[in-house]
Design a protein around this motif. Structure first.
Motif, short mmCIF file in Angstrom:
data_model
loop_
_atom_site.label_atom_id
_atom_site.label_comp_id
_atom_site.label_asym_id
_atom_site.label_seq_id
_atom_site.Cartn_x
_atom_site.Cartn_y
_atom_site.Cartn_z
N PRO A 217 0.83 -1.21 0.00
CA PRO A 217 0.00 0.00 0.00
C PRO A 217 0.86 1.25 0.00
O PRO A 217 1.79 1.38 0.80
CB PRO A 217 -0.80 -0.13 1.30
CG PRO A 217 -0.83 -1.60 1.58
CD PRO A 217 0.50 -2.13 1.10
N LEU A 218 0.58 2.15 -0.91
CA LEU A 218 1.43 3.34 -1.06
C LEU A 218 0.74 4.62 -0.61
O LEU A 218 1.22 5.70 -0.89
CB LEU A 218 1.86 3.48 -2.53
CG LEU A 218 2.80 2.39 -3.06
CD1 LEU A 218 3.11 2.62 -4.53
CD2 LEU A 218 4.09 2.33 -2.24
N THR A 219 -0.39 4.50 0.08
CA THR A 219 -1.01 5.71 0.61
C THR A 219 -0.05 6.33 1.62
O THR A 219 0.72 5.63 2.28
CB THR A 219 -2.34 5.39 1.30
OG1 THR A 219 -2.08 4.58 2.45
CG2 THR A 219 -3.31 4.70 0.36
N PRO A 220 -0.06 7.65 1.75
CA PRO A 220 0.86 8.30 2.71
C PRO A 220 0.72 7.75 4.13
O PRO A 220 1.72 7.53 4.80
CB PRO A 220 0.44 9.77 2.63
CG PRO A 220 -0.12 9.93 1.26
CD PRO A 220 -0.82 8.64 0.96
N GLU A 221 -0.50 7.50 4.56
CA GLU A 221 -0.72 6.97 5.92
C GLU A 221 -0.11 5.59 6.08
O GLU A 221 0.56 5.30 7.08
CB GLU A 221 -2.21 6.93 6.22
CG GLU A 221 -2.56 6.45 7.62
CD GLU A 221 -2.24 7.46 8.71
OE1 GLU A 221 -2.11 7.04 9.87
OE2 GLU A 221 -2.11 8.66 8.38
N ALA A 222 -0.34 4.71 5.09
CA ALA A 222 0.18 3.34 5.17
C ALA A 222 1.70 3.33 5.13
O ALA A 222 2.35 2.57 5.86
CB ALA A 222 -0.38 2.51 4.02
N THR A 223 2.27 4.18 4.29
CA THR A 223 3.73 4.24 4.20
C THR A 223 4.34 4.73 5.49
O THR A 223 5.32 4.16 6.00
CB THR A 223 4.15 5.17 3.04
OG1 THR A 223 3.60 4.67 1.82
CG2 THR A 223 5.66 5.23 2.91
N PHE A 224 3.76 5.79 6.06
CA PHE A 224 4.26 6.32 7.34
C PHE A 224 4.17 5.25 8.42
O PHE A 224 5.12 5.04 9.19
CB PHE A 224 3.47 7.55 7.74
CG PHE A 224 3.86 8.10 9.08
CD1 PHE A 224 5.02 8.85 9.23
CD2 PHE A 224 3.08 7.87 10.21
CE1 PHE A 224 5.40 9.36 10.48
CE2 PHE A 224 3.44 8.37 11.45
CZ PHE A 224 4.59 9.12 11.58
N THR A 225 3.04 4.58 8.50
CA THR A 225 2.84 3.56 9.54
C THR A 225 3.85 2.43 9.39
O THR A 225 4.41 1.94 10.38
CB THR A 225 1.41 3.00 9.46
OG1 THR A 225 0.48 4.06 9.71
CG2 THR A 225 1.19 1.90 10.49
N ARG A 226 4.12 2.02 8.16
CA ARG A 226 5.09 0.94 7.93
C ARG A 226 6.49 1.34 8.39
O ARG A 226 7.18 0.58 9.08
CB ARG A 226 5.08 0.59 6.43
CG ARG A 226 5.82 -0.68 6.09
CD ARG A 226 5.41 -1.21 4.72
NE ARG A 226 5.63 -0.25 3.64
CZ ARG A 226 4.64 0.34 2.96
NH1 ARG A 226 3.38 0.08 3.25
NH2 ARG A 226 4.90 1.19 1.97
#
Length: 238
Positions: A217-226
């Motif tokens: 997932p490349l959404t900003p939220e998903a990337t930050f969480t990862r």
């Protein structure tokens, strides 16, 4: 939201800034305050960027003469410290901690990210050493309380908070830059073609393998969480 709990920037006296009441010039009561001046500077930075924040522009926003502002903020460095602390007041400091320090720290990081996205100038403002004001200290106190279950000493807890804030600021700065770049689809397509060509040239097998991996997932939220999970889950408290 200072990156550490140490002394502030050269030329700014912490006690003078945060512990000494503002003494406006004599005469009739002014129609503005240090809080109003700081709020005007924050609004200016939010709408036009940090470089747009000048004493002249701030004075125009509050309807004051430039010289009259200097009794409240003698220079831009002081004003930046005031701005950082004012927006830090938007961070909640009374939320209930779960006792799971990793989960609590992640929640605090998400709050920091949301704050920096509301005020895109904040990561740049935090790139210099800032003097922690009352709002900053309140959030720092909350973060240190979240880290109490680790059993680490005070200095180590301060270092973790500094590391976390630096990570969030750096990530948000990158996130903002990426969002701006995405407004140019031609540029994004050109970059994709370039990377595909490099991956296929036979000289970069590791990169070719990485680019061929299943997408995430490349959404900003998903990337930050990862990224955040990797950072916090990997912290060693031994």
């Amino acid at each position: 939201m200072s990156r550490d709990g140490g002394a502030g920037a050269p030329g700014v006296d912490p006690q003078q800034l945060w512990l000494t009441p503002v003494q406006p010039r004599r005469g009739r009561k002014p129609a503005y305050s240090r809080e109003a001046i700081t709020a005007a500077a924050v609004t200016l930075a939010d709408t036009e960027g940090l470089d747009a924040v000048t004493m002249r522009k701030v004075a125009a926003r509050v309807g004051a003469g430039v010289m009259s502002l200097y009794s409240y903020a003698p220079d831009k460095e002081t004003l930046l410290n005031l701005m950082v602390d004012q927006v830090s007041g938007e961070l909640p400091t009374t939320t209930t901690l779960t006792g799971d320090w990793r989960a609590d720290l992640k929640a605090l990081a998400h709050l920091q990210r949301a704050l920096m996205l509301r005020h895109p100038w904040l990561p740049a403002a935090l790139s210099a050493r800032r003097i922690p004001g009352p709002n900053t200290l309140a959030f720092l106190e909350h973060a240190l309380a979240a880290l109490r279950p680790t059993g680490l000493d005070g200095r180590a807890k301060l270092e973790i908070f500094a590391q976390l804030t630096a990570f969030v600021a750096g990530h948000v700065a990158h996130e903002i830059a990426q969002a701006a770049a995405s407004q140019s689809p031609d540029r994004a397509a050109a970059e994709a073609r370039y990377l595909a060509a490099v991956a296929a040239d036979g000289h970069h097998p590791e990169l070719a393998e990485a680019l061929s991996a299943p997408g995430r997932p490349l959404t900003p939220e998903a990337t930050f969480t990862r990224f955040l999970n990797r950072l916090i889950d990997g912290l060693d408290t031994g």
